[in-house]
Design an enzyme around this catalytic site. Structure first.
Site, PDB file in Angstrom:
ATOM      1  N   ASP A 192      29.320  69.030  70.114  1.00 41.48           N
ATOM      2  CA  ASP A 192      30.481  69.973  70.581  1.00 41.48           C
ATOM      3  C   ASP A 192      29.622  71.208  70.909  1.00 41.48           C
ATOM      4  O   ASP A 192      29.572  71.120  72.202  1.00 41.48           O
ATOM      5  CB  ASP A 192      31.352  70.111  69.475  1.00 41.48           C
ATOM      6  CG  ASP A 192      32.211  68.998  69.015  1.00 41.48           C
ATOM      7  OD1 ASP A 192      33.148  68.797  69.996  1.00 41.48           O
ATOM      8  OD2 ASP A 192      32.107  68.434  68.071  1.00 41.48           O
ATOM      9  N   HIS A 210      40.196  58.679  74.789  1.00 41.06           N
ATOM     10  CA  HIS A 210      39.302  59.565  75.392  1.00 41.06           C
ATOM     11  C   HIS A 210      38.233  58.910  75.999  1.00 41.06           C
ATOM     12  O   HIS A 210      37.555  58.339  75.133  1.00 41.06           O
ATOM     13  CB  HIS A 210      39.404  60.898  74.203  1.00 41.06           C
ATOM     14  CG  HIS A 210      40.117  61.301  73.694  1.00 41.06           C
ATOM     15  ND1 HIS A 210      40.245  61.992  72.219  1.00 41.06           N
ATOM     16  CD2 HIS A 210      41.566  61.534  73.938  1.00 41.06           C
ATOM     17  CE1 HIS A 210      41.450  62.514  72.027  1.00 41.06           C
ATOM     18  NE2 HIS A 210      42.219  62.307  73.168  1.00 41.06           N
TER      19      HIS A 210
END
Length: 274
Positions: A192, A210
């Site tokens: 991230d 996703h």
């Protein structure tokens, strides 16, 4: 090359019923303390090792080859999770500086019964460096399949990640606070803050919710020559990514510009992810 196998001398049963976590821990400690140029930690073929939550801790005295030829399976559900385990992740590698995990074996999280609980990623590398993961399979994680947190110099190739199409929040590869990460020639079909991430020749789907998620967008990100099939959200760029009930939503975070796309692109207001 010295070998340390959980099966045999360290007492692992490999019958998918007996808890082999202590045998794995003893075999790892022995391998980690061998002062040679390289050491093999062997998970042999034709065996299925059930383990409770396990911590593989470094640093080790030599470069380790984690040879995964057999299967490693998690407990079948939360009611089988040992009360002595308070940690949330299943297989943790911490402080490892120099290791290859390879083989044709499988890590099976058996995670469907865990999906409503906020815990338990399958395979997690934390504060580690110079890692290579190749050839292995990971399936049915309780949460994220493979995680890299605060890691450097990581290469993944020819790995297979699979989960049921309706599995919630079971990211295939979750990268956070890491750099110099390469992912090549892999298949990711999970239900991230990073940089220098190179993803090449990766197939997303079918049944992926996703495809690629960039949770905290950094400037100058380019997606080229990507083909996705039957993926609900091929590429997601979140201006503000947060966990429900943990942080207040914000509507102004990052500016997104110079977006070019070969086909239709849909932009939505940033919202909290559930």
């Amino acid at each position: 090359m010295p070998r340390s196998s959980a099966h045999g001398a360290f007492g692992a049963a490999g019958d998918s019923v007996t808890d082999d976590a202590q045998a794995f821990s003893k075999a790892w400690d022995a391998a980690c303390q061998i002062g040679r140029s390289s050491v093999v930690f062997l998970v042999p073929d034709k065996y299925s090792f059930l383990t409770q939550s396990s911590l593989f801790k470094g640093p080790c005295k030599s470069y380790l080859l984690f040879q995964l030829d057999g299967r490693i399976v998690a407990p079948s559900g939360p009611n089988k999770w040992s009360s002595r385990n308070s940690k949330s992740d299943w297989m943790d590698f911490y402080g490892i500086h120099g290791m290859t995990m390879q083989g044709g074996g499988l890590i099976d999280g058996r995670g469907e019964k865990w999906w409503n609980l906020p815990c338990t990623s399958a395979l997690r590398f934390l504060k580690s460096s110079n890692l290579k993961v190749q050839g292995i399979g990971v399936q049915s994680s309780p949460k994220f399949h493979v995680c890299f947190d605060d890691c450097q110099n990581v290469r993944l190739e020819f790995i297979s990640i699979n989960s049921l199409g309706d599995s919630p929040k079971t990211d295939g590869i979750h990268i956070e606070d890491s750099n110099n990460v390469e992912i090549h020639h892999s298949r990711i079909s999970p239900g991230d803050s990073s940089h220098d991430v190179d993803i090449t020749n990766v197939t997303c789907g079918p049944r992926s919710k996703h495809g690629i998620v960039d949770q905290e967008l950094w400037p100058k990100i380019t997606f080229n020559n990507i083909e996705m099939d039957k993926v609900k959200n091929p590429i997601i760029t979140n201006q503000y990514y947060c966990l429900k009930d943990h942080y207040p939503n914000q509507t102004a975070a990052l500016k997104i510009y110079d977006v070019s796309h070969a086909q239709h692109i849909q932009c939505e207001k940033p919202t909290c992810a559930s």
